[in-house]
Design an enzyme around this catalytic site. Sequence first.
Site, PDB file in Angstrom:
ATOM      1  N   LYS A 106     -22.473   2.600  -4.464  1.00  0.00           N
ATOM      2  CA  LYS A 106     -21.472   3.071  -5.583  1.00  0.00           C
ATOM      3  C   LYS A 106     -21.779   2.062  -6.736  1.00  0.00           C
ATOM      4  O   LYS A 106     -21.564   2.482  -8.056  1.00  0.00           O
ATOM      5  CB  LYS A 106     -20.094   2.687  -4.953  1.00  0.00           C
ATOM      6  CG  LYS A 106     -18.795   2.584  -5.872  1.00  0.00           C
ATOM      7  CD  LYS A 106     -17.556   2.503  -5.109  1.00  0.00           C
ATOM      8  CE  LYS A 106     -17.275   1.028  -4.565  1.00  0.00           C
ATOM      9  NZ  LYS A 106     -16.709   0.146  -5.667  1.00  0.00           N
ATOM     10  N   CYS A 158     -20.410  -0.488  -1.102  1.00  0.00           N
ATOM     11  CA  CYS A 158     -20.601  -1.219  -2.402  1.00  0.00           C
ATOM     12  C   CYS A 158     -21.842  -1.018  -2.905  1.00  0.00           C
ATOM     13  O   CYS A 158     -21.897  -0.664  -4.198  1.00  0.00           O
ATOM     14  CB  CYS A 158     -20.369  -2.779  -1.956  1.00  0.00           C
ATOM     15  SG  CYS A 158     -18.798  -2.918  -1.147  1.00  0.00           S
ATOM     16  N   THR A 214     -13.486  -4.093  -7.753  1.00  0.00           N
ATOM     17  CA  THR A 214     -14.881  -4.065  -8.594  1.00  0.00           C
ATOM     18  C   THR A 214     -14.489  -3.023  -9.713  1.00  0.00           C
ATOM     19  O   THR A 214     -14.535  -1.815  -9.468  1.00  0.00           O
ATOM     20  CB  THR A 214     -15.974  -3.633  -7.613  1.00  0.00           C
ATOM     21  OG1 THR A 214     -16.210  -4.502  -6.650  1.00  0.00           O
ATOM     22  CG2 THR A 214     -17.418  -3.545  -8.484  1.00  0.00           C
ATOM     23  N   LEU A 246     -17.005 -10.977  -0.613  1.00  0.00           N
ATOM     24  CA  LEU A 246     -17.157 -10.881   0.733  1.00  0.00           C
ATOM     25  C   LEU A 246     -17.804  -9.672   1.337  1.00  0.00           C
ATOM     26  O   LEU A 246     -17.930  -8.709   0.672  1.00  0.00           O
ATOM     27  CB  LEU A 246     -15.763 -10.831   1.483  1.00  0.00           C
ATOM     28  CG  LEU A 246     -14.661  -9.974   1.016  1.00  0.00           C
ATOM     29  CD1 LEU A 246     -14.982  -8.526   1.935  1.00  0.00           C
ATOM     30  CD2 LEU A 246     -13.320 -10.330   1.249  1.00  0.00           C
ATOM     31  N   LYS A 277     -24.004  -0.989   8.979  1.00  0.00           N
ATOM     32  CA  LYS A 277     -24.490  -2.380   9.525  1.00  0.00           C
ATOM     33  C   LYS A 277     -23.769  -2.782  10.490  1.00  0.00           C
ATOM     34  O   LYS A 277     -22.621  -2.151  10.784  1.00  0.00           O
ATOM     35  CB  LYS A 277     -24.178  -3.476   8.341  1.00  0.00           C
ATOM     36  CG  LYS A 277     -22.775  -3.593   7.696  1.00  0.00           C
ATOM     37  CD  LYS A 277     -22.542  -4.596   6.604  1.00  0.00           C
ATOM     38  CE  LYS A 277     -22.551  -5.848   7.239  1.00  0.00           C
ATOM     39  NZ  LYS A 277     -22.188  -6.874   6.106  1.00  0.00           N
ATOM     40  N   ASP A 300       0.850  -1.292   0.024  1.00  0.00           N
ATOM     41  CA  ASP A 300       0.059   0.137  -0.101  1.00  0.00           C
ATOM     42  C   ASP A 300       0.884   1.240   0.221  1.00  0.00           C
ATOM     43  O   ASP A 300       2.099   0.974   0.490  1.00  0.00           O
ATOM     44  CB  ASP A 300      -0.997   0.049   1.168  1.00  0.00           C
ATOM     45  CG  ASP A 300      -1.953   0.833   0.960  1.00  0.00           C
ATOM     46  OD1 ASP A 300      -3.284   0.301   0.764  1.00  0.00           O
ATOM     47  OD2 ASP A 300      -2.097   1.889   0.985  1.00  0.00           O
ATOM     48  N   ALA A 346     -36.256  -6.096   5.885  1.00  0.00           N
ATOM     49  CA  ALA A 346     -36.643  -4.702   5.536  1.00  0.00           C
ATOM     50  C   ALA A 346     -35.914  -3.890   6.376  1.00  0.00           C
ATOM     51  O   ALA A 346     -35.543  -4.133   7.761  1.00  0.00           O
ATOM     52  CB  ALA A 346     -38.255  -4.527   5.613  1.00  0.00           C
ATOM     53  N   ASN A 399     -24.159  -7.541  -6.871  1.00  0.00           N
ATOM     54  CA  ASN A 399     -24.490  -6.337  -5.957  1.00  0.00           C
ATOM     55  C   ASN A 399     -25.804  -5.708  -6.327  1.00  0.00           C
ATOM     56  O   ASN A 399     -26.733  -5.338  -5.366  1.00  0.00           O
ATOM     57  CB  ASN A 399     -23.365  -5.537  -5.920  1.00  0.00           C
ATOM     58  CG  ASN A 399     -22.480  -5.971  -4.834  1.00  0.00           C
ATOM     59  OD1 ASN A 399     -22.433  -7.129  -4.333  1.00  0.00           O
ATOM     60  ND2 ASN A 399     -21.265  -5.058  -4.562  1.00  0.00           N
ATOM     61  N   GLU A 456     -14.408 -10.058  -5.935  1.00  0.00           N
ATOM     62  CA  GLU A 456     -14.665 -10.639  -4.318  1.00  0.00           C
ATOM     63  C   GLU A 456     -15.977 -10.300  -4.155  1.00  0.00           C
ATOM     64  O   GLU A 456     -16.836  -9.292  -4.324  1.00  0.00           O
ATOM     65  CB  GLU A 456     -13.794  -9.984  -3.609  1.00  0.00           C
ATOM     66  CG  GLU A 456     -13.500 -10.303  -2.281  1.00  0.00           C
ATOM     67  CD  GLU A 456     -13.663 -11.819  -2.229  1.00  0.00           C
ATOM     68  OE1 GLU A 456     -12.467 -12.547  -2.673  1.00  0.00           O
ATOM     69  OE2 GLU A 456     -14.424 -12.561  -1.603  1.00  0.00           O
TER      70      GLU A 456
END
Length: 433
Positions: free
Chosen positions: A266, A263, A122, A153, A324, A30, A255, A211, A151
């Site tokens: 976007k 993700c 992605t 996950l 989440k 990185d 719901a 997605n 991916e």
Amino acid sequence: MRIVMVGSGYVGLVSGACFADFGHEVVCVDKAADKIEALRNGVIPIFEPGLDQLVESNVKAGRLTFSTELAGPVSEADVVFIAVGTPSRRGDGHADLGYVHAAAAEIAASIKGFTVVVTKSTVPVGTGDEVERIIRETNPDADVAVVSNPEFLREGAAIEDFKRPDRIVVGLSDERARPVMTEVYRPLYLNQSPLLFTSRRTSELIKYAANAFLAMKITFINEVADLCEKVGADVQDVSRGIGLDGRIGAKFLHAGPGYGGSCFPKDTLALAKTAQDHDSPVRLIETTIAINDSRKRAMGRKVIAAVGGDVRGKKVAVFGLTFKPNTDDMRDSPAIAIVQALKDAGAIVSGYDPEGMNNARQMMEIDFATSPYEAARDAHVAVLVTEWNAFRALDLDRLKSLMAAPVLVDLRNVYRAHEVEAHGFAYHSIGKG
Ligand code: UGA
């Protein structure tokens, strides 16, 4: 296999640590020197259950290392993964491929011998072609096979998802990459996780289609929930009733306040943009995006209605700020729009989140409490926005004694009406007429 992971964000770090755990030799690269320094010292930059132990044990075993420098590791690698960010481009919502293209050029300059370059980020359809073009242009002698391997996950369950995937998708045109990718995923392949080989473009589209479909499924049940409230039905029973049909499936039919995260918002937007560019609009997805955007703010109005229509000068306690549970990620969290709607209406907002407070501080100005009970002190309403386990068994008597008025708006249907009402609360949930 010697693997280099370019980009040590969510996907890069989790994938890199898991590949090391499979027995491969992995270098996570990185550009952010502070991140690499922290990782070398065993500090994980994100909250993801189990990741710290996984990183620690593989570093100890000598299979996982971290570097800011790409050239050396790439020159020795069998496989180089590109796992850099593809954020929404400002202004038009297309995926910003700047980091992917820059990584491709840098990798090209250092490649030695046959190397498989894999896009895990992605990326829109056709990106693999562009990555290949950039590599060939930068280094005409480079012997590469460019592969797509999206991916799937989920944050908060990332390691489990990586190690027990429903499927592994590999898109390639150069057949030399097939045995290499099979070897990379050998432990999962032996566990009989389906390894699906497709063309590169197909693989790129599978990621967006997956997605987008999940986002659409959530949005569908959210609209059904609204209808349930109008006609006197129960959305949880509807979910169960339709989810037992194997063709529909029970998952992603909860719901709630609308999907968020790094993700779905976007990727749905990027897919809609790609489709428009190809004169093949995906109208279901365009509508999904619009419904989800307006839903988040509508949840603010739902809270205001629960306190009689006027929240000015009243305190609102918000339980959960992340998009989440089991993540500290605040990106596109429904809490952001809900808090804004409440503040716009004159409310005083106090919030608490088990892991997201630091990130939330960058995104909203509210009173940050040290517990849900502190947030609830003198509040006229408490709103459960994120279904953290810490909010599943609240001491309702204590909560009631602290609040100015006992009103609970449960945007995740964590509680049962009769239980909460038995403690003297006015209870509002999602999709229960
Ligand atoms: C999502 C996908 O689930 C992963 O398969 C994918 O790999 C990932 O995006 C990605 O592209 O990297 P993630 O964003 O981590 O994973 O989280 P999800 O569990 O999918 O939840 C997304 C949002 O949908 C959350 O705001 C969640 O609360 C909401 N949701 C999910 C619902 O409102 N109802 C549901 O039934 C499920």
